[in-house]
Design an enzyme around this catalytic site. Structure first.
Site, mmCIF file in Angstrom:
data_model
loop_
_atom_site.group_PDB
_atom_site.id
_atom_site.type_symbol
_atom_site.label_atom_id
_atom_site.label_comp_id
_atom_site.label_asym_id
_atom_site.label_seq_id
_atom_site.Cartn_x
_atom_site.Cartn_y
_atom_site.Cartn_z
ATOM 1 N N SER A 1 -24.520 -19.906 19.714
ATOM 2 C CA SER A 1 -23.759 -19.104 19.147
ATOM 3 C C SER A 1 -22.357 -19.613 18.724
ATOM 4 O O SER A 1 -21.710 -20.502 19.599
ATOM 5 C CB SER A 1 -23.347 -17.727 19.936
ATOM 6 O OG SER A 1 -22.486 -16.643 19.285
ATOM 7 N N TYR B 1 -20.701 -13.365 27.843
ATOM 8 C CA TYR B 1 -21.531 -13.738 26.649
ATOM 9 C C TYR B 1 -21.164 -15.293 26.567
ATOM 10 O O TYR B 1 -22.200 -16.175 26.244
ATOM 11 C CB TYR B 1 -21.684 -12.724 25.554
ATOM 12 C CG TYR B 1 -22.467 -13.340 24.263
ATOM 13 C CD1 TYR B 1 -23.898 -13.278 24.312
ATOM 14 C CD2 TYR B 1 -21.960 -13.830 23.078
ATOM 15 C CE1 TYR B 1 -24.759 -13.736 23.604
ATOM 16 C CE2 TYR B 1 -22.546 -14.297 22.099
ATOM 17 C CZ TYR B 1 -24.125 -14.139 22.299
ATOM 18 O OH TYR B 1 -25.194 -14.524 21.126
HETATM 19 N N1 LIG Z 1 -27.425 -11.682 15.683
HETATM 20 C C1 LIG Z 1 -26.127 -12.220 16.068
HETATM 21 O O1 LIG Z 1 -25.179 -11.897 15.525
HETATM 22 C C2 LIG Z 1 -26.030 -13.692 16.719
HETATM 23 C C3 LIG Z 1 -25.129 -14.350 16.789
HETATM 24 C C4 LIG Z 1 -25.086 -15.668 17.497
HETATM 25 C C5 LIG Z 1 -26.151 -16.027 18.468
HETATM 26 N N2 LIG Z 1 -27.225 -15.388 18.615
HETATM 27 C C6 LIG Z 1 -28.309 -15.428 19.197
HETATM 28 O O2 LIG Z 1 -29.434 -15.499 18.768
HETATM 29 C C7 LIG Z 1 -30.558 -15.142 19.596
HETATM 30 C C8 LIG Z 1 -31.322 -14.245 18.990
HETATM 31 O O3 LIG Z 1 -30.766 -12.736 19.050
HETATM 32 P P1 LIG Z 1 -31.019 -11.817 17.586
HETATM 33 O O4 LIG Z 1 -29.732 -11.537 17.229
HETATM 34 O O5 LIG Z 1 -32.166 -11.940 16.974
HETATM 35 O O6 LIG Z 1 -31.325 -10.598 18.792
HETATM 36 P P2 LIG Z 1 -32.402 -9.417 18.866
HETATM 37 O O7 LIG Z 1 -32.825 -8.910 17.762
HETATM 38 O O8 LIG Z 1 -32.097 -8.526 19.954
HETATM 39 O O9 LIG Z 1 -33.541 -10.339 19.532
HETATM 40 C C9 LIG Z 1 -33.477 -10.789 20.766
HETATM 41 C C10 LIG Z 1 -34.940 -11.118 21.586
HETATM 42 O O10 LIG Z 1 -34.852 -11.423 22.602
HETATM 43 C C11 LIG Z 1 -35.873 -10.940 23.425
HETATM 44 N N3 LIG Z 1 -35.445 -10.753 24.782
HETATM 45 C C12 LIG Z 1 -34.408 -10.247 25.199
HETATM 46 N N4 LIG Z 1 -34.450 -10.180 26.567
HETATM 47 C C13 LIG Z 1 -35.522 -10.864 27.021
HETATM 48 C C14 LIG Z 1 -36.145 -11.042 28.177
HETATM 49 N N5 LIG Z 1 -35.470 -10.519 29.396
HETATM 50 N N6 LIG Z 1 -37.102 -11.612 28.164
HETATM 51 C C15 LIG Z 1 -37.762 -12.246 27.164
HETATM 52 N N7 LIG Z 1 -37.453 -11.902 25.882
HETATM 53 C C16 LIG Z 1 -36.140 -11.230 25.726
HETATM 54 C C17 LIG Z 1 -36.057 -9.649 22.543
HETATM 55 O O11 LIG Z 1 -37.329 -9.287 22.750
HETATM 56 P P3 LIG Z 1 -37.750 -7.962 23.812
HETATM 57 O O12 LIG Z 1 -36.714 -7.043 23.867
HETATM 58 O O13 LIG Z 1 -39.127 -7.362 23.210
HETATM 59 O O14 LIG Z 1 -37.920 -8.769 25.128
HETATM 60 C C18 LIG Z 1 -35.860 -10.140 21.144
HETATM 61 O O15 LIG Z 1 -37.078 -10.825 20.474
HETATM 62 C C19 LIG Z 1 -30.006 -14.911 20.909
HETATM 63 O O16 LIG Z 1 -29.814 -15.965 21.769
HETATM 64 C C20 LIG Z 1 -28.507 -14.515 20.481
HETATM 65 O O17 LIG Z 1 -27.615 -14.802 21.430
HETATM 66 C C21 LIG Z 1 -27.313 -13.999 17.834
#
Ligand SMILES: NC(=O)c1ccc[n+]([C@@H]2O[C@H](COP(=O)([O-])OP(=O)(O)OC[C@H]3O[C@@H](n4cnc5c(N)ncnc54)[C@H](OP(=O)(O)O)[C@@H]3O)[C@@H](O)[C@H]2O)c1
Length: 270
Positions: free
Chosen positions: A136, A149
């Site tokens: 991130s 985070y």
């Molecule tokens: N969106 C943003 O603004 C942003 C910015 C910077 C970085 N990121 C990074 O991008 C990545 C994806 O995030 P996203 O934005 O796509 O969020 P998201 O829509 O909440 O997706 C997160 C994914 O991780 C899975 N997950 C969460 N806890 C888990 C666990 N304990 N075991 C297995 N799977 C788990 C969730 O699935 P289940 O709930 O089905 O387990 C979901 O598929 C993350 O690493 C986040 O830190 C996001």
């Protein structure tokens, strides 16, 4: 035939990445997250073979289960590992304390390290192969109420840089993707999307998926998404006092958006 595994594939960036990778010829996918029914729905909609592992990546036996699945269903082959699953729970250190730091580290750092350890032998066997770690911009610049985070993402970046150097001689490329604000289930960025002034800084999961493709099969070392977010990281190094002053000011508080973890309470991730 090449095999790619995406963690956190049930929603958001992981789901978009699975859809992007499925367009590549002769690809098989392995989708990992806790919600198996969402993974199966996605798998059924893809134009390539996709198998699913419903697992909590923080469970002690998750890496071994996933490796066994690769051996049983994909002949032990792995060409691309996308470490994407992650979550955030906002709060100051005084409010959340060590417990909040610990839960971020368990999912956003420890689980990535443990899964990579279990799958590295398969990646080396399939070389040239690749790992993409989804960090991130918060892993370069820390804001108030996001310290836990940021700590987990700073750790992921430091470890990834070292792994890049160590695994290059073995043909395992390590790519790093650093998204800014992306509208997903876990990070809805509602506060920013509500205002015309800030709406434009929120990007889409498909844009990050393209960067993941560039840093995995495309073997780029690093990508900010969108690219101008790199300026924030450069500013932190080149102008530390100014950056600190801006991030401590009142206006910066609007850059700390709430997450699914906040809305669901302390027992959920997202
Ligand atoms: N969106 C943003 O603004 C942003 C910015 C910077 C970085 N990121 C990074 O991008 C990545 C994806 O995030 P996203 O934005 O796509 O969020 P998201 O829509 O909440 O997706 C997160 C994914 O991780 C899975 N997950 C969460 N806890 C888990 C666990 N304990 N075991 C297995 N799977 C788990 C969730 O699935 P289940 O709930 O089905 O387990 C979901 O598929 C993350 O690493 C986040 O830190 C996001």
């Amino acid at each position: 035939m090449s095999v790619a595994l995406v963690t956190g594939a049930s929603t958001g960036i992981g789901e978009a990445t699975a859809i992007r990778l499925a367009r590549e010829p002769a690809t098989e996918l392995v989708l990992v997250a806790r919600r198996g029914e969402k993974l199966r729905e996605l798998a059924d909609s893809l134009p390539c073979r996709a198998t699913c592992v419903a697992a909590d990546l923080t469970d002690a036996d998750a890496p071994a289960r996933i490796r066994r699945h690769l051996e049983d269903e994909h002949a032990g082959r792995l060409d691309l590992l996308v470490n994407n699953a992650g979550a955030a729970w906002r709060g100051s250190f005084a409010e959340g304390g060590y417990a909040n730091v610990q839960r971020h580290m368990e999912l956003n750092f420890d689980a990535v390290v443990r899964l990579t350890e279990a799958l590295l032998p398969l990646l080396r066997k399939a070389a040239p192969s690749a790992i993409v770690n989804v960090a991130s911009t918060a892993g370069r610049v820390s804001r108030a109420r996001t310290g836990a985070y940021s700590a987990s993402k700073f750790a992921l970046i430091g470890w990834s840089d070292s792994l890049y150097a160590e695994e290059a001689p073995h043909g395992v490329h390590v790519g790093l993707v650093l998204p800014g604000f992306v509208r997903t289930e876990g990070f809805p960025a509602t506060e920013l999307r509500e205002k015309a002034l800030t709406r434009w800084i929120v990007s889409k999961p498909a844009t990050v998926a393209e960067a993941i493709h560039e840093c995995g099969p495309g073997r780029k070392p690093e990508r900010y998404v969108p690219r101008p977010y790199a300026l924030a990281a450069h500013a932190r190094i080149l102008f530390p006092s100014l950056t600190r002053r801006i991030l401590s000011g009142g206006a910066a508080s609007s850059l700390t958006t709430s997450t699914r973890g906040d809305q669901a309470g302390s027992s959920d991730t997202g």
